[in-house]
Write an enzyme that holds these catalytic residues in place. Structure first.
Site, PDB file in Angstrom:
ATOM      1  N   HIS A   1       0.851  -1.195   0.000  1.00  0.00           N
ATOM      2  CA  HIS A   1       0.000   0.000   0.000  1.00  0.00           C
ATOM      3  C   HIS A   1       0.880   1.236   0.000  1.00  0.00           C
ATOM      4  O   HIS A   1       2.043   1.194   0.447  1.00  0.00           O
ATOM      5  CB  HIS A   1      -0.885   0.019   1.237  1.00  0.00           C
ATOM      6  CG  HIS A   1      -1.952  -1.016   1.246  1.00  0.00           C
ATOM      7  ND1 HIS A   1      -3.095  -0.891   1.989  1.00  0.00           N
ATOM      8  CD2 HIS A   1      -2.054  -2.218   0.608  1.00  0.00           C
ATOM      9  CE1 HIS A   1      -3.864  -1.955   1.819  1.00  0.00           C
ATOM     10  NE2 HIS A   1      -3.247  -2.778   0.986  1.00  0.00           N
TER      11      HIS A   1
ATOM     12  N   GLU B   1       0.940   3.843   1.886  1.00  0.00           N
ATOM     13  CA  GLU B   1       1.441   4.250   3.198  1.00  0.00           C
ATOM     14  C   GLU B   1       2.627   3.399   3.643  1.00  0.00           C
ATOM     15  O   GLU B   1       3.593   3.921   4.197  1.00  0.00           O
ATOM     16  CB  GLU B   1       0.328   4.146   4.255  1.00  0.00           C
ATOM     17  CG  GLU B   1      -0.882   5.003   3.976  1.00  0.00           C
ATOM     18  CD  GLU B   1      -1.981   4.298   3.184  1.00  0.00           C
ATOM     19  OE1 GLU B   1      -3.155   4.619   3.415  1.00  0.00           O
ATOM     20  OE2 GLU B   1      -1.665   3.434   2.333  1.00  0.00           O
TER      21      GLU B   1
ATOM     22  N   CYS C   1      -6.340   2.191   5.584  1.00  0.00           N
ATOM     23  CA  CYS C   1      -6.948   0.960   6.078  1.00  0.00           C
ATOM     24  C   CYS C   1      -6.349   0.600   7.443  1.00  0.00           C
ATOM     25  O   CYS C   1      -5.419   1.253   7.923  1.00  0.00           O
ATOM     26  CB  CYS C   1      -6.713  -0.175   5.081  1.00  0.00           C
ATOM     27  SG  CYS C   1      -5.000  -0.764   5.028  1.00  0.00           S
TER      28      CYS C   1
ATOM     29  N   CYS D   1      -2.538  -0.064   7.445  1.00  0.00           N
ATOM     30  CA  CYS D   1      -1.739   1.152   7.285  1.00  0.00           C
ATOM     31  C   CYS D   1      -1.807   2.046   8.521  1.00  0.00           C
ATOM     32  O   CYS D   1      -0.796   2.627   8.928  1.00  0.00           O
ATOM     33  CB  CYS D   1      -2.163   1.895   6.030  1.00  0.00           C
ATOM     34  SG  CYS D   1      -1.738   0.971   4.524  1.00  0.00           S
TER      35      CYS D   1
END
Length: 155
Positions: A46, A48, A76, A79
């Site tokens: 992801h 992040e 999410c 993260c």
């Protein structure tokens, strides 16, 4: 946040869900990333996570207590956990993500009791620009008949 949106655009150009993140410390970007889940075939790739990895390498420490994360979409749960572990001071994000968002939408992970770090959370930053990018991406996916494949709409 504009830099996070540029990262999200880079993700879209790579046919990834358009989410971008930059980590800022002392008014300079120390880490940046965008979704690379499909390219790396890694569910943890992801924006992040990639930005935090780059920021930790730049800072020479996994602890980033004076840093701020700018994310083009509400992070999410995975993260948010990583942002908390890195001791990020503030996370700023664009639109809320009702299916996966962990900063107040699906759950509010930063507010969980017992955490040894408190992170400030500010949503709605450049919300319309990020939402438009996401809508265009998923419209194209539906047109190609690819809706519902790959990662969820959040990351």
């Amino acid at each position: 946040m504009r830099q996070a949106l540029r990262e999200a655009e880079a993700a879209a150009d790579e046919r990834e869900v358009p989410v971008g993140c930059v980590i800022v410390s002392e008014d300079r970007i120390i880490g940046r990333g965008h979704n690379r889940i499909e390219a790396l075939q890694d569910p943890t790739a992801h924006a992040e996570i990639l930005a935090l990895t780059a920021a930790a390498a730049t800072a020479g420490s996994w602890r980033l207590p004076d840093a701020h994360a700018f994310v083009s979409l509400e992070p999410c749960l995975m993260c948010v956990g990583a942002l908390l572990l890195a001791r990020i001071e503030t996370v700023w994000f664009g639109p809320r993500e009702p299916k996966f968002g962990a900063c107040g939408s699906l759950t509010d992970a930063p507010a969980l009791p017992g955490l040894n770090h408190r992170m400030r959370v500010e949503g709605g930053v450049l919300e319309s620009e990020s939402a438009a990018l996401l809508r265009a991406f998923f419209r194209e996916r539906r047109r190609e008949g690819r809706a519902g494949t790959g990662p969820g709409p959040a990351d």
